[in-house]
Scaffold this active site. Structure first.
Site, PDB file in Angstrom:
ATOM      1  N   HIS A 205       0.800  -1.234   0.000  1.00 24.65           N
ATOM      2  CA  HIS A 205       0.000   0.000   0.000  1.00 24.65           C
ATOM      3  C   HIS A 205       0.829   1.279   0.000  1.00 24.65           C
ATOM      4  O   HIS A 205       0.275   2.366  -0.057  1.00 24.65           O
ATOM      5  CB  HIS A 205      -0.930   0.018   1.211  1.00 24.65           C
ATOM      6  CG  HIS A 205      -0.206   0.255   2.507  1.00 24.65           C
ATOM      7  ND1 HIS A 205       0.460  -0.730   3.167  1.00 24.65           N
ATOM      8  CD2 HIS A 205      -0.022   1.377   3.235  1.00 24.65           C
ATOM      9  CE1 HIS A 205       1.020  -0.228   4.268  1.00 24.65           C
ATOM     10  NE2 HIS A 205       0.748   1.055   4.326  1.00 24.65           N
TER      11      HIS A 205
HETATM   12  C1  UD1 Z   1      -1.547   5.524   6.448  1.00 22.43           C
HETATM   13  C2  UD1 Z   1      -0.165   5.860   7.008  1.00 22.43           C
HETATM   14  C3  UD1 Z   1       0.783   4.714   6.735  1.00 22.43           C
HETATM   15  C4  UD1 Z   1       0.227   3.402   7.225  1.00 22.43           C
HETATM   16  C5  UD1 Z   1      -1.146   3.181   6.626  1.00 22.43           C
HETATM   17  C6  UD1 Z   1      -1.777   1.889   7.075  1.00 22.43           C
HETATM   18  C7  UD1 Z   1       0.311   8.289   6.876  1.00 22.43           C
HETATM   19  C8  UD1 Z   1       1.125   9.312   6.199  1.00 22.43           C
HETATM   20  N1  UD1 Z   1       0.386   7.049   6.353  1.00 22.43           N
HETATM   21  O1  UD1 Z   1      -1.420   5.449   5.040  1.00 22.43           O
HETATM   22  O2  UD1 Z   1       2.005   4.960   7.387  1.00 22.43           O
HETATM   23  O3  UD1 Z   1       1.090   2.348   6.839  1.00 22.43           O
HETATM   24  O4  UD1 Z   1      -1.975   4.280   6.999  1.00 22.43           O
HETATM   25  O5  UD1 Z   1      -2.948   1.648   6.384  1.00 22.43           O
HETATM   26  O6  UD1 Z   1      -0.369   8.590   7.829  1.00 22.43           O
HETATM   27  N2  UD1 Z   1      -8.826   5.172   2.642  1.00 22.43           N
HETATM   28  C9  UD1 Z   1     -10.066   4.598   2.655  1.00 22.43           C
HETATM   29  N3  UD1 Z   1     -10.600   4.239   3.850  1.00 22.43           N
HETATM   30  C10 UD1 Z   1      -9.974   4.472   5.039  1.00 22.43           C
HETATM   31  C11 UD1 Z   1      -8.713   5.098   5.004  1.00 22.43           C
HETATM   32  C12 UD1 Z   1      -8.144   5.430   3.807  1.00 22.43           C
HETATM   33  O7  UD1 Z   1     -10.670   4.364   1.622  1.00 22.43           O
HETATM   34  O8  UD1 Z   1     -10.513   4.115   6.100  1.00 22.43           O
HETATM   35  C13 UD1 Z   1      -8.224   5.515   1.333  1.00 22.43           C
HETATM   36  C14 UD1 Z   1      -8.588   6.920   0.911  1.00 22.43           C
HETATM   37  O9  UD1 Z   1      -8.733   6.924  -0.452  1.00 22.43           O
HETATM   38  C15 UD1 Z   1      -7.338   7.714   1.295  1.00 22.43           C
HETATM   39  C16 UD1 Z   1      -6.243   6.693   1.078  1.00 22.43           C
HETATM   40  O10 UD1 Z   1      -6.815   5.440   1.448  1.00 22.43           O
HETATM   41  O11 UD1 Z   1      -7.176   8.880   0.558  1.00 22.43           O
HETATM   42  C17 UD1 Z   1      -5.012   6.953   1.908  1.00 22.43           C
HETATM   43  O12 UD1 Z   1      -5.354   7.054   3.303  1.00 22.43           O
HETATM   44  P1  UD1 Z   1      -4.381   7.865   4.295  1.00 22.43           P
HETATM   45  O13 UD1 Z   1      -4.882   7.799   5.685  1.00 22.43           O
HETATM   46  O14 UD1 Z   1      -4.098   9.215   3.747  1.00 22.43           O
HETATM   47  O15 UD1 Z   1      -3.017   7.080   4.199  1.00 22.43           O
HETATM   48  P2  UD1 Z   1      -2.685   5.516   4.096  1.00 22.43           P
HETATM   49  O16 UD1 Z   1      -2.214   5.252   2.710  1.00 22.43           O
HETATM   50  O17 UD1 Z   1      -3.792   4.665   4.626  1.00 22.43           O
END
Ligand code: UD1
Length: 370
Positions: A205
């Protein structure tokens, strides 16, 4: 002593659980659990609260997704009134996600002391958002609680006084050891028809792997190759699923099964029984080390070097051929019986207690440094 614990994203939940439990066992400690809402899908958040026996958050800031600036700013704005209301002695932040640095920045400006659990880890790759979050949070924290000795060395090299740093060990391992048995009751290999046979468990991811079309395409090719050797169970993060479809890449099929994000117990159960794990997660590098499962990490660096020197982890380039070669080598080593569970210093199931002990020792009376 009043503690405000901050969690926001999936990897935070298994880290706060043992600290909360250890805090509950000490009379005179009151605790408030704040969820920023960085992760909000039931499969990324609620299921973890259930699996880990976490109490419902006292406060949910409900910030959701956005750009880094949007998300960080929304967390800061929503967290400030919580601190005004709660006036804790300490804000305890976990790991390296955006919620960690955002809440540390709010607390420091209010003169509230910050404890950082999982301090000191460094990949030395400033292209990773997590590396920026780690460096900044450690600069702001008053008490830096490291999971391994390399963390202490990194902090010393950055000029952080040793008096602020304690080696407490790995809180995530507390959770893993507590729930491993419970996880085995999920019978996940049976559910996927792979019990008793070799299978691979995969998660990918990181933005560096999934936000670039050609890299993601190489990785999906590597999964196809791996699928020719054994069934592959790929638990797909929402970001990765979106990229596969945006880039119009052929989704793997046949022996490569694309799964929705799994709960904690389901994941531990599948990792525990896997012939190998291919991942770019931080946590899985640690969990495979403790479980003695061979792990290939598709990244050029790791902030968790003990998983290589004392564990089962190995780095591999995110390229189809490199992964194919590494898989072949790893399976040959595994056939020779060379993978054993590793137990780095402090990865013993008692780290949460040591976090609370360090907070008690640091007390409430010392004035915050400004
Ligand atoms: C975040 C952490 C990362 C961790 C990961 C675990 C940061 C910078 N990164 O990354 O270190 O390894 O979590 O999962 O904080 N999304 C959903 N549903 C959710 C959450 C996210 O659909 O419940 C999707 C959304 O499109 C969002 C994307 O995932 O824009 C990224 O989510 P985000 O929280 O920004 O970062 P992660 O890639 O999950």
């Amino acid at each position: 002593m009043k503690l405000v614990h901050v969690v926001g994203a999936r990897p935070n939940f298994m880290k706060v659980a043992p600290v909360l439990r250890a805090g509950q066992a000490v009379p005179g400690i009151s605790q408030v659990l704040v969820h920023t809402g960085q992760h909000y899908d039931p499969s990324m958040s609620d299921s973890f609260f259930r699996d880990l026996d976490l109490p419902a958050p006292d406060v949910n800031l409900g910030v959701g997704s956005g750009t880094h600036a949007e998300q960080t700013a929304r967390i800061m704005l929503a967290f400030e009134p919580v601190l005004d209301r709660e006036t804790p002695d300490w804000v305890v932040v976990y790991g390296d996600v955006n919620s960690t640095v955002a809440c540390a920045l709010v607390a420091v400006k209010k003169g509230i002391r910050i404890a950082h659990v999982e301090a000191g880890l460094r990949s030395r790759d400033r292209g990773m958002p997590e590396e920026i979050n780690r460096i900044l949070t450690d600069q702001l924290a008053d008490l830096l609680l490291t999971p391994s000795r390399d963390g202490n060395e990194n902090l010393a090299a950055e000029g952080i006084p040793a008096g602020r740093v304690r080696l407490v060990g790995n809180v995530m391992v507390d959770t893993l050891l507590r729930l491993r048995e419970e996880a085995s009751k999920r019978r996940m290999p049976e559910r996927f028809g792979v019990e008793g046979s070799d299978y691979a468990f995969v998660t990918l991811h990181r933005p560096s792997n999934v936000d670039d079309r050609s890299t993601l395409s190489e990785l999906l090719g590597a999964l196809d190759d791996l699928g020719a050797r054994m069934p592959v169970l790929f638990a797909v993060h929402p970001r990765t699923r979106r990229r596969i479809s945006e880039f119009g890449l052929p989704a793997p099929n046949g022996p490569v099964r694309l799964l929705d994000p799994l709960g904690y117990l389901e994941t531990v159960n599948l990792v525990d029984g896997a012939a190998l794990v291919l991942t770019d997660s931080g946590g899985l590098q640690e969990e495979t080390t403790v479980l003695g499962v061979p792990c290939l990490t598709a990244r050029p660096t790791t902030e968790r070097p003990v998983t290589i020197t004392e564990g089962t982890n190995r780095l591999v380039a995110s390229r189809r051929t490199a992964i194919g070669e590494a898989v072949a080598e790893l399976l040959a080593r595994r056939a020779g019986g060379s993978f054993r569970p590793g137990q780095p210093e402090g990865w013993d199931g008692r780290a949460g207690e040591r976090v609370i002990a360090a907070l008690l020792e640091s007390g409430t009376t010392v004035a915050p440094t400004t």
